[in-house]
Design a protein around this motif. Structure first.
Motif, PDB file in Angstrom:
ATOM      1  N   GLY A   1       0.772  -1.470  -0.479  1.00 40.51           N
ATOM      2  CA  GLY A   1      -0.187  -0.005  -0.320  1.00 40.51           C
ATOM      3  C   GLY A   1       1.257   1.402   0.020  1.00 40.51           C
ATOM      4  O   GLY A   1       0.432   2.490   0.386  1.00 40.51           O
ATOM      5  N   ARG A   2       1.855   0.813  -0.687  1.00 41.68           N
ATOM      6  CA  ARG A   2       3.436   2.064  -0.784  1.00 41.68           C
ATOM      7  C   ARG A   2       3.236   3.057  -1.804  1.00 41.68           C
ATOM      8  O   ARG A   2       2.375   2.961  -2.776  1.00 41.68           O
TER       9      ARG A   2
ATOM     10  N   GLY B   1      -0.395   3.181  -4.757  1.00 40.81           N
ATOM     11  CA  GLY B   1      -0.476   1.893  -3.583  1.00 40.81           C
ATOM     12  C   GLY B   1       0.216   0.659  -4.265  1.00 40.81           C
ATOM     13  O   GLY B   1      -0.242  -0.220  -3.384  1.00 40.81           O
ATOM     14  N   SER B   2       0.968   1.108  -4.995  1.00 40.07           N
ATOM     15  CA  SER B   2       1.817  -0.438  -5.379  1.00 40.07           C
ATOM     16  C   SER B   2       2.702  -0.390  -4.675  1.00 40.07           C
ATOM     17  O   SER B   2       3.195  -1.809  -4.429  1.00 40.07           O
TER      18      SER B   2
END
Length: 275
Positions: A10-11, A258-259
């Protein structure tokens, strides 16, 4: 089949993984944050710096150095959480950093801004000595990326992404570099972040090929860990290889929001050298 586990997800554009003490540290360039994460995947922000790139290294005394590329400065994270200027690098556009066991910090940068669509120009490596002196020690690296230093403080290895190779240098007594050579021709490999293990092999992360690969000096492929998205950098923490990955969308868009993930896979040969 490699058992790859997801430690964090999720970063954004995750980079510069570093193992220090008993924790993994990494940077989220999209958020301008340097974070630490424990083995259970619990993360906390340890510093905020608005900079892209945003890479880190550790001094022998345990303090973190942060490349504030946009400011053209090398910052030091103090025990109270404050950031001080460790060295003035003189311009913007810096990328990776590695600090050897003697406290010599090597910082590299491209000779152009790829995000602005500039024509490629070779980059360089600069040395920042423990007393704060900055000097150029290598040039003509098409696109300098990850760097690592062998455990004996004798060799600096630089990933040249555009020339698809790892470049080796002997480290002289004063921290200067000599005896430049192609340490490994990677063929189709496009190296980004790198690290060294106790047998002297190098792991390199690869964005376009979506893998993390272990190679011997000369380029023999020893192991490949397949990924489902681009591999930006890797580091060994003991016998665990940590890889930061994200879905790459090109220089203008960077990565899919978010990948960004932090992955872990067990390996046979533990860490050695720096980072």
């Amino acid at each position: 089949m490699d058992q790859v586990r997801t430690l964090l997800t999720g970063r954004g554009l995750v980079e510069s993984p570093r193992w220090h003490g008993d924790r993994l540290y990494f940077s989220d360039w999209s958020a301008g944050e340097v974070l630490s994460v424990d083995p259970a995947g619990r993360a906390e922000v340890v510093a905020r710096v608005e900079s892209l790139p945003l890479c880190t290294g550790w001094l022998p005394d345990g303090r973190m150095l942060i490349v504030a590329s946009a400011q053209g400065k090398l910052l030091r994270l103090e025990p109270d959480g404050a950031l001080s200027t460790y060295a003035d690098l003189g311009r913007s556009g810096w990328n990776d950093i590695v600090v050897d066991g003697r406290g010599n910090a090597y910082v590299n940068g491209a000779g152009f801004d790829p995000t602005a669509g500039e024509e490629p120009k070779p980059g360089r490596v600069c040395l920042v000595t423990p007393d704060g002196v900055v000097r150029e020690v290598a040039d003509d690296i098409a696109f300098p990326n990850g760097m690592a230093v062998t455990a004996d403080n004798g060799t600096l290895i630089v990933a040249d992404s555009y020339r698809h190779c790892l470049v080796g240098f002997d480290i002289d007594a004063d921290g200067g570099l000599s005896n430049r050579r192609v340490w490994a021709d990677l063929g189709e490999g496009t190296p980004d972040g790198i690290c060294i293990d106790a047998e002297g092999a190098v792991w390199f992360a690869d964005v376009p090929n979506k893998w993390c690969r272990r190679v011997a000096e000369g380029g023999e492929v020893l192991r490949t860990v397949e990924l489902d998205r681009g591999g930006f950098a890797c580091v060994l923490g003991g016998s665990t290889l940590f890889v930061v990955t994200a879905q790459w969308r090109g220089m203008s868009e960077m990565v899919a929001p978010g990948s960004g993930q932090v992955l872990a896979v067990e390996v046979d040969v533990p860490a050695a050298g720096w980072p």
